[in-house]
Design an enzyme around this catalytic site. Structure first.
Site, PDB file in Angstrom:
ATOM      1  N   LYS A  71       0.869  -1.181   0.000  1.00 29.98           N
ATOM      2  CA  LYS A  71       0.000   0.000   0.000  1.00 29.98           C
ATOM      3  C   LYS A  71       0.899   1.221   0.000  1.00 29.98           C
ATOM      4  O   LYS A  71       2.034   1.163   0.487  1.00 29.98           O
ATOM      5  CB  LYS A  71      -0.918   0.014   1.224  1.00 29.98           C
ATOM      6  CG  LYS A  71      -2.112   0.940   1.117  1.00 29.98           C
ATOM      7  CD  LYS A  71      -3.142   0.454   0.106  1.00 29.98           C
ATOM      8  CE  LYS A  71      -4.393  -0.003   0.735  1.00 29.98           C
ATOM      9  NZ  LYS A  71      -5.322  -0.716  -0.087  1.00 29.98           N
TER      10      LYS A  71
HETATM   11  N1  GLU Z   1      -6.989  -0.274  -3.100  1.00 27.37           N
HETATM   12  C1  GLU Z   1      -7.755  -1.429  -3.412  1.00 27.37           C
HETATM   13  C2  GLU Z   1      -7.784  -2.381  -2.233  1.00 27.37           C
HETATM   14  O1  GLU Z   1      -7.636  -1.975  -1.110  1.00 27.37           O
HETATM   15  C3  GLU Z   1      -7.340  -2.078  -4.719  1.00 27.37           C
HETATM   16  C4  GLU Z   1      -5.935  -2.573  -4.789  1.00 27.37           C
HETATM   17  C5  GLU Z   1      -5.534  -3.016  -6.194  1.00 27.37           C
HETATM   18  O2  GLU Z   1      -6.367  -3.004  -7.074  1.00 27.37           O
HETATM   19  O3  GLU Z   1      -4.355  -3.361  -6.359  1.00 27.37           O
HETATM   20  O4  GLU Z   1      -8.019  -3.548  -2.373  1.00 27.37           O
END
Ligand code: GLU
Length: 419
Positions: free
Chosen positions: A107
Site C-alpha cells: 500500500k
Molecule cells: N486499493 C484497493 C484495495 O484496497 C485495490 C488494490 C488493487 O487493485 O491493487 O483492495
C-alpha cells in the site's frame, strides 16, 4: 514499538495474533509473517500555484515478496501515516492470498488534504510521488492501483511518469487506469460490484428476498457508489447513503443513478436534496438487510457493533471493524452475517490482476468475461471461507484470514530462509 506503531497497525497486528493463535503458529515464526519486508518514505516537493514550494510526505510499504510482485493501492488523504499504510499492506497480503492471486500485499499513500490543492498541483504531486518511487516499484516488483483519494486519472499520471523514465510505454506498472490508457473494462465497477454480488449471495443463503429489502451505504466513493448501484439494480431499496459531506435518507429508496450523476458533477452528495438530509452519525445503526461500510477503517467499534441492526454486514472498506467489535459480532453471529473486508472488497484487486495480465499479454477481454471471472474467484473464496468457518466453528473473519495467512506461510516455509 516499531516505526509502524499506531492504532491501525495495532489493529492489523491484533487480528494477526488471533489467527496465529488459532493456527498455532510458533512465536518465532510470527514476525516473519507479520512485519513488512520494506517501507519507503519520500519527500515530494511541488511548485504551488502561487509560486511557493510545498513538500508532501509519501509512503510505500511492501509487505511480502514471497508469491510474486506486491500489489496495492495508493491513498491520498490527510490522515495517512506509515503505520496505517503498513496495516493496509498487510491486509492486502491476506486478501490476495485468499483470492489465489500471485501477489504479496503493498500500500502507498501521501499525506495531503485534497480540498486544499488544485488539479495542477495534484498532477504535480502524483507525478513526483511516482518519480520518487521508481527505484522501488516495477511490473514484476510492485504494482500500484487506486485507493481512497486517487482515481483513474492519477493512475494515468503514474503510468505516464514511469513510462517517460523508461523511454517506452509500460502500462503494466499500475492498474485501475482509464480504459483509454491500457486499463481493463470492468475495473472501475469491480470493487462495488463484488460487494453487491457477495451481499446478494448471502441474502440467497439466508432466504431473504432481494426485492423490497433495504440497504445502507456509508461512503459514496468508487466502492460505495457502485455497490449501491448494483444493490439498487438487484431490487433493494438503498434507504441511506453518506459521504464526508453528510448523509441522505429516504425510506422509499434513494434514486442511486441520479445520485451518482450528481456526485460525478459536484464531487460529493452535498446539494442533492435538502429534504432528505440525515445525521451521518446514525447511519451505521439504521435497521436494514444489508449494511455496507465503504469509507474509513475502524468505524465499527464494540459500541456500534452492539447496536447494528443489519442482517448482512458487507465490508466494502478496509478494516472498518475493530477487534473489540469482532468479539461482539462473534456473539451476534446468528443475527449479523459478516462478509469480511479481505473477501468482500477483493473484487477490486482481482480485476486489477486481470488488468495486469491483459497488459502483459496485450490481449484484452470483453467486460462480460472480466465480470464472470471476478465472480468465479469471489464465489470460490466465499465457499472456502464458509466451509472453514463451519468446520472449525470460527468467525468468518478468522476463517478468511486464516486461509490467506496459511497460503503465505506455506510459500515462505517451502521456499525457506535465504541464505
Ligand atoms: N486499493 C484497493 C484495495 O484496497 C485495490 C488494490 C488493487 O487493485 O491493487 O483492495
Amino acid at each position: 514499538m516499531t516505526v509502524y506503531s499506531g492504532p491501525v497497525f495495532e489493529m492489523a497486528a491484533n487480528q494477526f495474533n488471533v489467527i496465529a493463535n488459532y493456527l498455532e503458529i510458533p512465536m518465532d515464526e510470527r514476525d516473519r509473517l507479520l512485519m513488512p519486508k520494506r517501507a519507503v518514505t519520500v519527500s515530494c516537493p511541488i511548485h504551488r500555484d502561487d509560486g511557493t514550494t510545498a513538500v508532501f510526505e509519501g509512503y510505500r510499504v511492501q509487505h511480502h515478496l514471497t508469491l510474486g510482485p506486491t500489489k496495492g493501492g495508493t491513498r491520498f488523504a490527510p490522515t495517512v501515516d506509515i503505520g496505517e499504510v503498513a496495516a493496509l499492506a498487510i491486509w492486502m497480503s491476506w486478501k490476495c492470498a485468499l483470492a489465489g492471486l500471485p501477489y504479496g500485499g503493498a500500500k502507498g499513500g501521501v499525506n495531503v488534504d485534497l480540498s486544499k490543492i488544485s488539479r495542477r498541483e495534484l498532477e504535480a504531486l502524483s507525478r513526483r510521488y511516482m518519480q520518487e518511487m521508481i527505484p522501488f516499484v516495477g511490473p514484476h516488483t510492485d504494482v500500484m492501483a487506486p485507493d481512497m483519494g486517487t482515481n483513474e486519472q492519477v493512475m494515468a499520471w503514474f503510468m505516464d511518469t514511469y513510462s517517460m523514465y523508461q523511454g517506452q510505454t509500460v502500462t503494466e506498472i499500475v492498474t485501475g487506469k482509464p480504459v483509454s490508457s491500457g486499463g481493463t473494462l470492468g475495473r472501475r465497477e469491480a470493487t462495488g460490484r463484488g460487494v453487491a454480488h457477495l451481499a446478494k449471495r448471502v441474502m440467497k443463503e439466508l432466504s431473504i428476498n432481494l426485492s423490497g429489502s433495504t440497504a445502507v451505504v456509508q461512503g459514496f466513493g468508487n466502492v460505495g457508489s457502485y455497490a449501491a448501484l448494483d444493490l439498487h439494480h438487484f431490487g433493494l431499496k438503498v434507504i441511506a447513503v453518506s459521504d464526508h459531506t453528510g448523509a441522505l435518507f429516504d425510506e422509499r429508496g434513494l434514486d442511486i443513478p441520479a445520485l451518482m450523476r450528481h456526485a460525478a458533477t459536484h464531487g460529493s452528495i452535498a446539494g442533492f436534496s435538502n429534504q432528505l438530509q440525515f445525521d451521518p452519525a446514525q447511519i451505521l445503526t439504521l435497521p436494514c438487510e444489508v449494511l455496507v461500510p465503504a469509507a474509513l477503517e475502524r468505524v465499527i467499534d464494540a459500541g456500534v457493533a452492539e447496536k447494528l441492526r443489519c442482517r448482512v454486514l458487507a465490508e466494502g472498506a478496509n478494516g472498518p471493524t475493530t477487534p473489540d467489535a469482532d468479539l461482539v459480532l462473534e456473539k451476534r453471529q446468528d443475527e449479523v452475517f459478516l462478509i469480511p473486508d479481505i473477501l468482500c472488497n477483493s473484487g477490486g484487486v482481482v480485476v486489477s490482476y486481470f488488468e495486469w495480465v491483459q497488459d502483459l499479454q496485450q490481449l484484452f477481454w470483453e467486460e462480460e468475461e472480466v465480470t464472470r471471472r471476478e465472480y468465479q474467484i469471489l464465489d470460490r473464496a466465499f465457499d472456502q471461507m464458509l466451509v472453514r468457518a463451519r468446520a472449525d466453528k470460527v468467525p468468518h473473519r478468522t476463517a478468511a484470514m486464516a486461509i490467506g495467512v496459511e497460503k503465505v506461510r506455506a510459500a515462505k516455509n517451502t521456499r525457506g530462509l535465504f541464505p
